[in-house]
Design a protein around this motif. Sequence first.
Motif, short mmCIF file in Angstrom:
data_model
loop_
_atom_site.label_atom_id
_atom_site.label_comp_id
_atom_site.label_asym_id
_atom_site.label_seq_id
_atom_site.Cartn_x
_atom_site.Cartn_y
_atom_site.Cartn_z
N LEU A 40 0.86 -1.19 0.00
CA LEU A 40 0.00 0.00 0.00
C LEU A 40 0.89 1.23 0.00
O LEU A 40 1.65 1.46 0.95
N THR A 41 0.83 2.01 -1.08
CA THR A 41 1.62 3.23 -1.18
C THR A 41 0.70 4.44 -1.23
O THR A 41 -0.51 4.31 -1.40
N GLY A 42 1.30 5.61 -1.09
CA GLY A 42 0.53 6.85 -1.11
C GLY A 42 1.26 7.93 -0.34
O GLY A 42 2.19 7.64 0.43
N ALA A 43 0.85 9.16 -0.53
CA ALA A 43 1.49 10.28 0.16
C ALA A 43 1.26 10.19 1.66
O ALA A 43 0.34 9.51 2.13
N SER A 44 2.10 10.87 2.42
CA SER A 44 1.90 10.95 3.87
C SER A 44 0.53 11.56 4.15
O SER A 44 0.13 12.54 3.53
N GLY A 45 -0.20 10.94 5.08
CA GLY A 45 -1.53 11.43 5.42
C GLY A 45 -2.63 10.92 4.51
O GLY A 45 -3.79 11.33 4.65
N SER A 46 -2.30 10.02 3.58
CA SER A 46 -3.31 9.54 2.63
C SER A 46 -4.22 8.48 3.23
O SER A 46 -5.25 8.13 2.64
N VAL A 199 2.62 -1.31 4.28
CA VAL A 199 2.58 0.13 4.00
C VAL A 199 4.02 0.59 3.81
O VAL A 199 4.89 0.33 4.65
N THR A 200 4.30 1.26 2.69
CA THR A 200 5.66 1.71 2.44
C THR A 200 5.67 2.92 1.51
O THR A 200 4.77 3.11 0.69
N HIS A 201 6.71 3.75 1.66
CA HIS A 201 6.97 4.82 0.71
C HIS A 201 7.98 4.37 -0.35
O HIS A 201 8.20 5.07 -1.33
N SER A 202 8.61 3.23 -0.11
CA SER A 202 9.68 2.76 -0.96
C SER A 202 9.14 1.88 -2.08
O SER A 202 8.55 0.82 -1.84
N LEU A 203 9.37 2.29 -3.32
CA LEU A 203 8.94 1.47 -4.45
C LEU A 203 9.73 0.18 -4.52
O LEU A 203 9.23 -0.86 -4.96
N GLU A 204 10.99 0.22 -4.06
CA GLU A 204 11.81 -1.00 -4.03
C GLU A 204 11.23 -2.02 -3.06
O GLU A 204 11.18 -3.21 -3.36
#
Length: 224
Positions: A40-46, A199-204
């Motif tokens: 699950l990706t997305g901007a902070s606060g999404s 949940v991650t911000h990292s595409l890798e």
Amino acid sequence: MTNPLVQLQNATKQFIDGKETHSVLDAVNFSLNRGESVALTGASGSGKSTLLNVIAGFESLTDGTLLLNGIDAKTWHDPQWSLFRHQQLGVVFQQFNLLTPLNVAQNIAFPLSLSKQKWNPWCDHLVAKLEIDTLLSRHVASLSGGQQQRVAIARALAHKPSLLLADEPTGNLDQKAGLEVMQLLTEIASEGDCAIALVTHSLECAEFMQQGFHLANGQLHESQ
């Protein structure tokens, strides 16, 4: 046909800020089967962490339905949630959340004690795979960040949960250590037939999962 392990139907989560109402989740539909893994990706606060908190029962939906093993969790009270968490749920946090008065072995064994289990061969396998078997008598405060995260993963998987929720599990690690942790996390979860919602911000890191979803403006979209 078996029920999905997790199913959200028209899931809506709103927060009230003064006179304003904010929808973090807006009629989201989502399902996760046993053994599957999703990022699950997305901007902070999404609303990514909110989605995990809803699945874990730490937050309740404003509207919609959460089904766990085909059972509507809206009817659950504390005893049912405790049973689900102790028997079927593992959680890995970004901040590790280890019990600092305890050593490594005691931290890993803690969730076992909640479901009246004892250290077993699966635990031996976990600590060997995560390369923390020589650290069992060490206090967790003396460990590096990467070592602490490995302990947190062992603790989350010690009771062989059917579902693992991982919220930015590599967020406090450098890139090399983070990718090593993700590799181990996915390998061990697969061995235990454990589903993962990451949940991650990292595409890798997201690429380690079988599927990807992006959360924006309260809507969940399958990643391309």
